[in-house]
Design a protein around this motif. Structure first.
Motif, PDB file in Angstrom:
ATOM      1  N   PHE A 175     -19.868 122.136   0.204  1.00 34.76           N
ATOM      2  CA  PHE A 175     -18.795 121.211   0.558  1.00 34.76           C
ATOM      3  C   PHE A 175     -18.186 120.534  -0.680  1.00 34.76           C
ATOM      4  O   PHE A 175     -16.978 120.299  -0.730  1.00 34.76           O
ATOM      5  N   ALA A 176     -19.017 120.223  -1.663  1.00 36.01           N
ATOM      6  CA  ALA A 176     -18.563 119.403  -2.791  1.00 36.01           C
ATOM      7  C   ALA A 176     -17.782 120.210  -3.831  1.00 36.01           C
ATOM      8  O   ALA A 176     -16.801 119.700  -4.394  1.00 36.01           O
ATOM      9  N   PHE A 177     -18.192 121.433  -4.114  1.00 36.47           N
ATOM     10  CA  PHE A 177     -17.604 122.168  -5.234  1.00 36.47           C
ATOM     11  C   PHE A 177     -16.108 122.460  -5.081  1.00 36.47           C
ATOM     12  O   PHE A 177     -15.353 122.271  -6.047  1.00 36.47           O
ATOM     13  N   PRO A 178     -15.630 122.954  -3.922  1.00 38.65           N
ATOM     14  CA  PRO A 178     -14.181 123.163  -3.824  1.00 38.65           C
ATOM     15  C   PRO A 178     -13.378 121.889  -4.052  1.00 38.65           C
ATOM     16  O   PRO A 178     -12.328 121.917  -4.719  1.00 38.65           O
ATOM     17  N   ASP A 201     -27.729 129.596  -4.371  1.00 37.41           N
ATOM     18  CA  ASP A 201     -27.785 130.807  -3.555  1.00 37.41           C
ATOM     19  C   ASP A 201     -26.471 131.580  -3.552  1.00 37.41           C
ATOM     20  O   ASP A 201     -25.390 130.994  -3.580  1.00 37.41           O
ATOM     21  N   THR A 202     -26.592 132.909  -3.463  1.00 36.52           N
ATOM     22  CA  THR A 202     -25.419 133.776  -3.384  1.00 36.52           C
ATOM     23  C   THR A 202     -24.560 133.418  -2.178  1.00 36.52           C
ATOM     24  O   THR A 202     -23.325 133.445  -2.256  1.00 36.52           O
ATOM     25  N   SER A 203     -25.194 133.083  -1.057  1.00 42.17           N
ATOM     26  CA  SER A 203     -24.440 132.768   0.157  1.00 42.17           C
ATOM     27  C   SER A 203     -23.508 131.577  -0.067  1.00 42.17           C
ATOM     28  O   SER A 203     -22.327 131.619   0.313  1.00 42.17           O
ATOM     29  N   SER A 204     -24.000 130.516  -0.678  1.00 43.56           N
ATOM     30  CA  SER A 204     -23.175 129.328  -0.911  1.00 43.56           C
ATOM     31  C   SER A 204     -22.146 129.561  -2.010  1.00 43.56           C
ATOM     32  O   SER A 204     -21.045 128.992  -1.969  1.00 43.56           O
ATOM     33  N   VAL A 205     -22.496 130.389  -2.995  1.00 44.08           N
ATOM     34  CA  VAL A 205     -21.531 130.749  -4.044  1.00 44.08           C
ATOM     35  C   VAL A 205     -20.333 131.459  -3.422  1.00 44.08           C
ATOM     36  O   VAL A 205     -19.171 131.110  -3.677  1.00 44.08           O
ATOM     37  N   VAL A 206     -20.609 132.469  -2.616  1.00 49.43           N
ATOM     38  CA  VAL A 206     -19.536 133.236  -1.983  1.00 49.43           C
ATOM     39  C   VAL A 206     -18.751 132.362  -1.011  1.00 49.43           C
ATOM     40  O   VAL A 206     -17.521 132.433  -0.944  1.00 49.43           O
ATOM     41  N   GLY A 207     -19.456 131.494  -0.268  1.00 47.60           N
ATOM     42  CA  GLY A 207     -18.774 130.619   0.671  1.00 47.60           C
ATOM     43  C   GLY A 207     -17.842 129.641  -0.017  1.00 47.60           C
ATOM     44  O   GLY A 207     -16.691 129.458   0.409  1.00 47.60           O
ATOM     45  N   ALA A 208     -18.306 129.016  -1.093  1.00 45.68           N
ATOM     46  CA  ALA A 208     -17.467 128.058  -1.824  1.00 45.68           C
ATOM     47  C   ALA A 208     -16.289 128.768  -2.488  1.00 45.68           C
ATOM     48  O   ALA A 208     -15.160 128.266  -2.466  1.00 45.68           O
ATOM     49  N   ALA A 209     -16.543 129.927  -3.098  1.00 45.98           N
ATOM     50  CA  ALA A 209     -15.477 130.668  -3.780  1.00 45.98           C
ATOM     51  C   ALA A 209     -14.436 131.178  -2.792  1.00 45.98           C
ATOM     52  O   ALA A 209     -13.231 131.152  -3.075  1.00 45.98           O
ATOM     53  N   ALA A 210     -14.884 131.644  -1.614  1.00 51.57           N
ATOM     54  CA  ALA A 210     -13.951 132.125  -0.599  1.00 51.57           C
ATOM     55  C   ALA A 210     -13.037 130.996  -0.123  1.00 51.57           C
ATOM     56  O   ALA A 210     -11.856 131.222   0.176  1.00 51.57           O
ATOM     57  N   ALA A 211     -13.572 129.783  -0.070  1.00 55.14           N
ATOM     58  CA  ALA A 211     -12.763 128.631   0.333  1.00 55.14           C
ATOM     59  C   ALA A 211     -11.734 128.274  -0.737  1.00 55.14           C
ATOM     60  O   ALA A 211     -10.700 127.661  -0.429  1.00 55.14           O
ATOM     61  N   TYR A 212     -11.994 128.666  -1.996  1.00 59.06           N
ATOM     62  CA  TYR A 212     -11.099 128.309  -3.106  1.00 59.06           C
ATOM     63  C   TYR A 212      -9.987 129.344  -3.301  1.00 59.06           C
ATOM     64  O   TYR A 212      -8.886 128.995  -3.696  1.00 59.06           O
ATOM     65  N   GLY A 213     -10.301 130.626  -3.071  1.00 63.39           N
ATOM     66  CA  GLY A 213      -9.270 131.651  -3.235  1.00 63.39           C
ATOM     67  C   GLY A 213      -9.840 133.031  -3.472  1.00 63.39           C
ATOM     68  O   GLY A 213     -11.018 133.197  -3.803  1.00 63.39           O
ATOM     69  N   ASP A 215      -9.174 135.376  -5.831  1.00 59.87           N
ATOM     70  CA  ASP A 215      -9.579 135.678  -7.207  1.00 59.87           C
ATOM     71  C   ASP A 215     -10.884 134.964  -7.571  1.00 59.87           C
ATOM     72  O   ASP A 215     -11.732 135.519  -8.276  1.00 59.87           O
ATOM     73  N   ALA A 216     -11.041 133.739  -7.095  1.00 59.49           N
ATOM     74  CA  ALA A 216     -12.287 133.000  -7.345  1.00 59.49           C
ATOM     75  C   ALA A 216     -13.461 133.727  -6.709  1.00 59.49           C
ATOM     76  O   ALA A 216     -14.552 133.806  -7.290  1.00 59.49           O
ATOM     77  N   LEU A 217     -13.252 134.281  -5.521  1.00 59.50           N
ATOM     78  CA  LEU A 217     -14.314 135.015  -4.830  1.00 59.50           C
ATOM     79  C   LEU A 217     -14.730 136.249  -5.624  1.00 59.50           C
ATOM     80  O   LEU A 217     -15.935 136.532  -5.748  1.00 59.50           O
ATOM     81  N   GLU A 218     -13.771 136.962  -6.178  1.00 61.34           N
ATOM     82  CA  GLU A 218     -14.089 138.172  -6.937  1.00 61.34           C
ATOM     83  C   GLU A 218     -14.894 137.841  -8.188  1.00 61.34           C
ATOM     84  O   GLU A 218     -15.906 138.490  -8.481  1.00 61.34           O
ATOM     85  N   VAL A 219     -14.460 136.823  -8.925  1.00 65.40           N
ATOM     86  CA  VAL A 219     -15.176 136.422 -10.132  1.00 65.40           C
ATOM     87  C   VAL A 219     -16.572 135.911  -9.792  1.00 65.40           C
ATOM     88  O   VAL A 219     -17.572 136.301 -10.412  1.00 65.40           O
ATOM     89  N   ALA A 220     -16.648 135.047  -8.798  1.00 66.55           N
ATOM     90  CA  ALA A 220     -17.924 134.419  -8.442  1.00 66.55           C
ATOM     91  C   ALA A 220     -18.950 135.443  -7.978  1.00 66.55           C
ATOM     92  O   ALA A 220     -20.119 135.399  -8.381  1.00 66.55           O
ATOM     93  N   THR A 221     -18.530 136.368  -7.129  1.00 64.30           N
ATOM     94  CA  THR A 221     -19.468 137.368  -6.603  1.00 64.30           C
ATOM     95  C   THR A 221     -19.998 138.252  -7.711  1.00 64.30           C
ATOM     96  O   THR A 221     -21.201 138.528  -7.794  1.00 64.30           O
ATOM     97  N   THR A 222     -19.119 138.706  -8.580  1.00 64.01           N
ATOM     98  CA  THR A 222     -19.531 139.601  -9.660  1.00 64.01           C
ATOM     99  C   THR A 222     -20.494 138.917 -10.622  1.00 64.01           C
ATOM    100  O   THR A 222     -21.544 139.462 -10.961  1.00 64.01           O
ATOM    101  N   VAL A 223     -20.128 137.721 -11.067  1.00 59.03           N
ATOM    102  CA  VAL A 223     -20.969 137.001 -12.023  1.00 59.03           C
ATOM    103  C   VAL A 223     -22.313 136.630 -11.389  1.00 59.03           C
ATOM    104  O   VAL A 223     -23.365 136.744 -12.026  1.00 59.03           O
TER     105      VAL A 223
END
Length: 331
Positions: A175-178, A201-213, A215-223
């Motif tokens: 909730f906080a990161f976006p 966790d990967t789940s929260s990384v992907v969830g937060a990045a997906a909420a942001y956009g 391109d953010a999701l692609e970078v976050a998942t890969t890294v």
């Protein structure tokens, strides 16, 4: 006296029956609410943060009626969802994102493990619990704890406390990161890199990045998945450091599935017909995963953490979050 005993016995039986009926009603109510919320998570109106919130509300009110089920399928559902996300990514972009994050990954992992060791001694926590929380913060949350725990031959109580610490902080981060990212006007690439480094966790990384956009999701998942590969050397190093012999290291094979899906999407045009459906299914799977995670965070699980382990988790998380954000903003 003879007439009083049967009456009291009948009263006790009636009270027991009423309690049994009440208990059954609560079970059926929790199952009904669980089912309705699960169906909602399948709809377009649900999102990972919303699903996590609904799971938390369920856990704190009527309770999770299927704790064994959600615990068993959370990891599997997450793994299949991550593989599905690979069908929406390009290998060239992923390699570029991985290059950006490799130095961050190495420095943050070893810096977090070192800080965790020092802070754990200061808080007078056990070595095993300190190392589990540090690994969960440094690499990939519950997956790292699940991999390192057997190597340490950690006790069930130590595993439970470490996992609960990480999952509580994951819920906060989702909730906080976006909101923080928008407050600092982070770009899609900056936010993707930051949450991959600073969220457990990967789940929260992907969830937060997906909420942001996207391109953010692609970078976050890969890294994040590149970071997860560090489970292997860290687990082997743990076996040496703690002088453990005849231990097996759990390899995160699903990462290879993600890479394979990404390569198919990049080099095999035929996958473009089914790719969008697979990616959509992956997002739904991730949403359900976070609902399961929230449903598993009961009051009892949160209380089991205790002040010192939670203090260690918060300290490590705040340091890695603030330092990585500073570096990203000024790099």
């Amino acid at each position: 006296m003879k007439s009083t005993l049967p009456l009291s016995g009948r009263a006790a039986s009636a009270a027991a029956a009423a309690t049994h009926v009440s208990s059954n009603q609560k079970v059926w109510l929790s199952r009904l609410v669980f089912g309705l919320l699960l169906v909602f998570c399948l709809t377009p109106w649900a999102s990972p943060p919303v699903a996590l919130a609904l799971g938390l509300v369920l856990a704190q009110t009527v309770g999770n009626p299927f704790p064994a089920f959600t615990k068993q399928y959370t990891a599997k559902l997450l793994q299949f969802s991550v593989i599905g996300l690979g069908f929406g990514m390009n290998a060239y972009s992923a390699v570029q994102a991985g290059r950006q994050g490799i130095l961050f990954t190495v420095c943050s992992i070893f810096g977090t493990l070192l800080l965790g060791y020092v802070a754990g001694r200061w808080l007078k926590l056990g070595r095993h619990l300190t190392h589990l929380i540090s690994c969960g913060t440094a690499i990939c949350g519950g997956s790292a704890i699940a991999a390192v725990g057997p190597v340490l031959r950690a006790k069930d109580e130590e595993m439970s406390v470490a996992l609960a610490t990480v999952f509580v902080l994951n819920a906060i981060a989702l909730f906080a990161f976006p909101a923080i990212g928008h407050a600092f006007s982070l770009t899609q690439q900056q936010f993707g890199l930051w949450c991959a480094i600073a969220i457990h966790d990967t789940s929260s990384v992907v969830g937060a990045a997906a909420a942001y956009g996207k391109d953010a999701l692609e970078v976050a998942t890969t890294v994040k998945l590149a970071r997860a590969l560090w489970i292997i050397p860290v687990a082997l190093g743990t076996a040496i450091l703690f002088k453990q012999q005849d231990v097996k290291v759990k390899i995160p094979w699903f990462i290879l599935g993600f890479i394979g899906a990404m390569l198919l999407n990049t080099y095999l045009p035929a996958t473009h017909y089914v790719g969008p459906w697979l990616v959509k299914s992956a997002h739904i799977g991730l949403t359900i995963t976070l609902f399961f995670i929230g449903a598993g965070l009961s009051v009892r699980a949160i209380k089991s953490v205790g002040p010192k382990p939670f203090a260690l988790g918060v300290l490590l998380w705040l340091v890695i979050s603030s330092v990585s954000l500073y570096v990203i903003l000024h790099a």
